[in-house]
Design a protein around this motif. Sequence first.
Motif, mmCIF file in Angstrom:
data_model
loop_
_atom_site.group_PDB
_atom_site.id
_atom_site.type_symbol
_atom_site.label_atom_id
_atom_site.label_comp_id
_atom_site.label_asym_id
_atom_site.label_seq_id
_atom_site.Cartn_x
_atom_site.Cartn_y
_atom_site.Cartn_z
ATOM 1 N N TYR A 75 4.816 0.157 -3.547
ATOM 2 C CA TYR A 75 4.428 0.287 -2.140
ATOM 3 C C TYR A 75 2.936 0.612 -2.018
ATOM 4 O O TYR A 75 2.252 0.141 -1.098
ATOM 5 C CB TYR A 75 5.261 1.359 -1.461
ATOM 6 C CG TYR A 75 6.689 0.946 -1.179
ATOM 7 C CD1 TYR A 75 6.978 0.014 -0.177
ATOM 8 C CD2 TYR A 75 7.742 1.480 -1.905
ATOM 9 C CE1 TYR A 75 8.285 -0.370 0.082
ATOM 10 C CE2 TYR A 75 9.058 1.100 -1.651
ATOM 11 C CZ TYR A 75 9.319 0.168 -0.662
ATOM 12 O OH TYR A 75 10.623 -0.213 -0.410
ATOM 13 N N THR A 76 2.439 1.418 -2.955
ATOM 14 C CA THR A 76 1.016 1.749 -2.945
ATOM 15 C C THR A 76 0.167 0.499 -3.154
ATOM 16 O O THR A 76 -0.844 0.293 -2.473
ATOM 17 C CB THR A 76 0.697 2.778 -4.037
ATOM 18 O OG1 THR A 76 1.368 4.001 -3.729
ATOM 19 C CG2 THR A 76 -0.800 3.048 -4.125
ATOM 20 N N ASP A 77 0.564 -0.356 -4.104
ATOM 21 C CA ASP A 77 -0.183 -1.587 -4.367
ATOM 22 C C ASP A 77 -0.334 -2.429 -3.104
ATOM 23 O O ASP A 77 -1.427 -2.929 -2.791
ATOM 24 C CB ASP A 77 0.521 -2.416 -5.445
ATOM 25 C CG ASP A 77 0.338 -1.852 -6.836
ATOM 26 O OD1 ASP A 77 -0.551 -1.000 -7.020
ATOM 27 O OD2 ASP A 77 1.089 -2.239 -7.740
ATOM 28 N N LYS A 78 0.752 -2.578 -2.379
ATOM 29 C CA LYS A 78 0.717 -3.386 -1.151
ATOM 30 C C LYS A 78 -0.151 -2.722 -0.081
ATOM 31 O O LYS A 78 -0.891 -3.400 0.642
ATOM 32 C CB LYS A 78 2.134 -3.590 -0.636
ATOM 33 C CG LYS A 78 3.009 -4.412 -1.573
ATOM 34 C CD LYS A 78 4.460 -4.443 -1.106
ATOM 35 C CE LYS A 78 5.345 -5.184 -2.110
ATOM 36 N NZ LYS A 78 6.781 -5.147 -1.734
ATOM 37 N N ALA A 79 -0.061 -1.388 0.011
ATOM 38 C CA ALA A 79 -0.853 -0.673 1.018
ATOM 39 C C ALA A 79 -2.336 -0.751 0.715
ATOM 40 O O ALA A 79 -3.163 -0.903 1.622
ATOM 41 C CB ALA A 79 -0.396 0.783 1.086
ATOM 42 N N VAL A 80 -2.696 -0.650 -0.560
ATOM 43 C CA VAL A 80 -4.116 -0.730 -0.955
ATOM 44 C C VAL A 80 -4.669 -2.116 -0.662
ATOM 45 O O VAL A 80 -5.783 -2.266 -0.147
ATOM 46 C CB VAL A 80 -4.287 -0.381 -2.452
ATOM 47 C CG1 VAL A 80 -5.707 -0.674 -2.916
ATOM 48 C CG2 VAL A 80 -3.966 1.087 -2.691
ATOM 49 N N GLN A 81 -3.896 -3.148 -1.000
ATOM 50 C CA GLN A 81 -4.345 -4.516 -0.719
ATOM 51 C C GLN A 81 -4.577 -4.719 0.775
ATOM 52 O O GLN A 81 -5.594 -5.291 1.188
ATOM 53 C CB GLN A 81 -3.309 -5.521 -1.223
ATOM 54 C CG GLN A 81 -3.709 -6.971 -0.960
ATOM 55 C CD GLN A 81 -2.679 -7.966 -1.471
ATOM 56 O OE1 GLN A 81 -1.639 -7.587 -1.993
ATOM 57 N NE2 GLN A 81 -2.959 -9.242 -1.307
ATOM 58 N N LYS A 82 -3.657 -4.222 1.589
ATOM 59 C CA LYS A 82 -3.792 -4.351 3.041
ATOM 60 C C LYS A 82 -5.012 -3.585 3.535
ATOM 61 O O LYS A 82 -5.769 -4.075 4.397
ATOM 62 C CB LYS A 82 -2.524 -3.835 3.723
ATOM 63 C CG LYS A 82 -2.557 -3.930 5.240
ATOM 64 C CD LYS A 82 -1.248 -3.418 5.848
ATOM 65 C CE LYS A 82 -1.277 -3.467 7.370
ATOM 66 N NZ LYS A 82 -0.024 -2.942 7.970
ATOM 67 N N PHE A 83 -5.234 -2.401 3.000
ATOM 68 C CA PHE A 83 -6.370 -1.576 3.412
ATOM 69 C C PHE A 83 -7.699 -2.268 3.093
ATOM 70 O O PHE A 83 -8.622 -2.285 3.911
ATOM 71 C CB PHE A 83 -6.289 -0.224 2.711
ATOM 72 C CG PHE A 83 -7.375 0.747 3.108
ATOM 73 C CD1 PHE A 83 -7.536 1.136 4.424
ATOM 74 C CD2 PHE A 83 -8.213 1.293 2.150
ATOM 75 C CE1 PHE A 83 -8.515 2.042 4.795
ATOM 76 C CE2 PHE A 83 -9.200 2.196 2.499
ATOM 77 C CZ PHE A 83 -9.354 2.571 3.824
ATOM 78 N N ILE A 84 -7.775 -2.864 1.908
ATOM 79 C CA ILE A 84 -9.000 -3.577 1.521
ATOM 80 C C ILE A 84 -9.243 -4.759 2.456
ATOM 81 O O ILE A 84 -10.382 -5.020 2.886
ATOM 82 C CB ILE A 84 -8.907 -4.035 0.049
ATOM 83 C CG1 ILE A 84 -9.056 -2.823 -0.874
ATOM 84 C CG2 ILE A 84 -9.981 -5.077 -0.265
ATOM 85 C CD1 ILE A 84 -8.864 -3.146 -2.331
ATOM 86 N N GLU A 85 -8.180 -5.487 2.778
ATOM 87 C CA GLU A 85 -8.319 -6.619 3.710
ATOM 88 C C GLU A 85 -8.801 -6.149 5.075
ATOM 89 O O GLU A 85 -9.601 -6.827 5.741
ATOM 90 C CB GLU A 85 -6.970 -7.338 3.843
ATOM 91 C CG GLU A 85 -6.556 -8.069 2.573
ATOM 92 C CD GLU A 85 -5.131 -8.591 2.639
ATOM 93 O OE1 GLU A 85 -4.418 -8.246 3.618
ATOM 94 O OE2 GLU A 85 -4.714 -9.325 1.719
ATOM 95 N N GLN A 86 -8.360 -4.963 5.486
ATOM 96 C CA GLN A 86 -8.757 -4.433 6.793
ATOM 97 C C GLN A 86 -10.208 -3.960 6.807
ATOM 98 O O GLN A 86 -10.941 -4.215 7.764
ATOM 99 C CB GLN A 86 -7.809 -3.307 7.193
ATOM 100 C CG GLN A 86 -6.416 -3.785 7.559
ATOM 101 C CD GLN A 86 -5.426 -2.648 7.722
ATOM 102 O OE1 GLN A 86 -5.391 -1.714 6.927
ATOM 103 N NE2 GLN A 86 -4.605 -2.717 8.764
#
Length: 238
Positions: A75-86
């Motif tokens: 879940y952290t991996d997905k959240a970090v990827q989303k945060f970077i995209e944002q």
Amino acid sequence: MKIGSNPYLSDETAYQNTLDVINSYKNGQFINLVTMQNHLPYSDYYDNSEDYQISGDMDDGEKNTISNYSAGLSYTDKAVQKFIEQIDKINKPITLVFYGDHLPGIYSNIDGNSLEIRETDYFIYSNKYARQHGAKNLEHVKYVSPIDFIALTAEQTNSKVSPYYALLTEIQKELPTIKVYAYNNGKNPVFVDKKGRTVKYKQLTKKQKQLYNDLKLVQYDLTAGNQYLYRTSFFKIN
């Protein structure tokens, strides 16, 4: 927001809160975010923990703990990827330093006071706007301690530095990575060289010992001394 039965806020929520702070403030910011999603205890929080099957010489309880921890990391991996995209969509320079303070104490074959338990992944990422305005991608430094992040971030963002940051930069480049055991009252520090080998203080060069002693004097002056350095230009960028 929480995930499954995890009592802690999710990393995705923590990053969204960070974005709210970033977008509500126009000037420069320093944000220190400590996430809790993957903190002890590691119980049956997630529906997808069975996707992470653990093998090895350990009992079922340890396997279950590690699989649940691994599910949290997914879940952290997905959240970090989303945060970077944002943050890449925000038109102001943002540099993210991501790291963990230690591995979880869930591995029976790892000593809780060993260097191995302190080896966690990290990365430093500058968003698209920062890269368009002078930030660069540094070559990854394999072994660092938290004190090195200041110097590495300044170098990646191509920032002007104060004498204090210049000292930290020289320490990062010239000294092996510093590890001081808190339980030992800061005595007998351990250093790790660029190949991951442990180095003792007496093995340092004369220049390295001087740098380390300079760092200790600065830290003492700022925390327990008379703070003489605040009366100088040591922290000013010229």
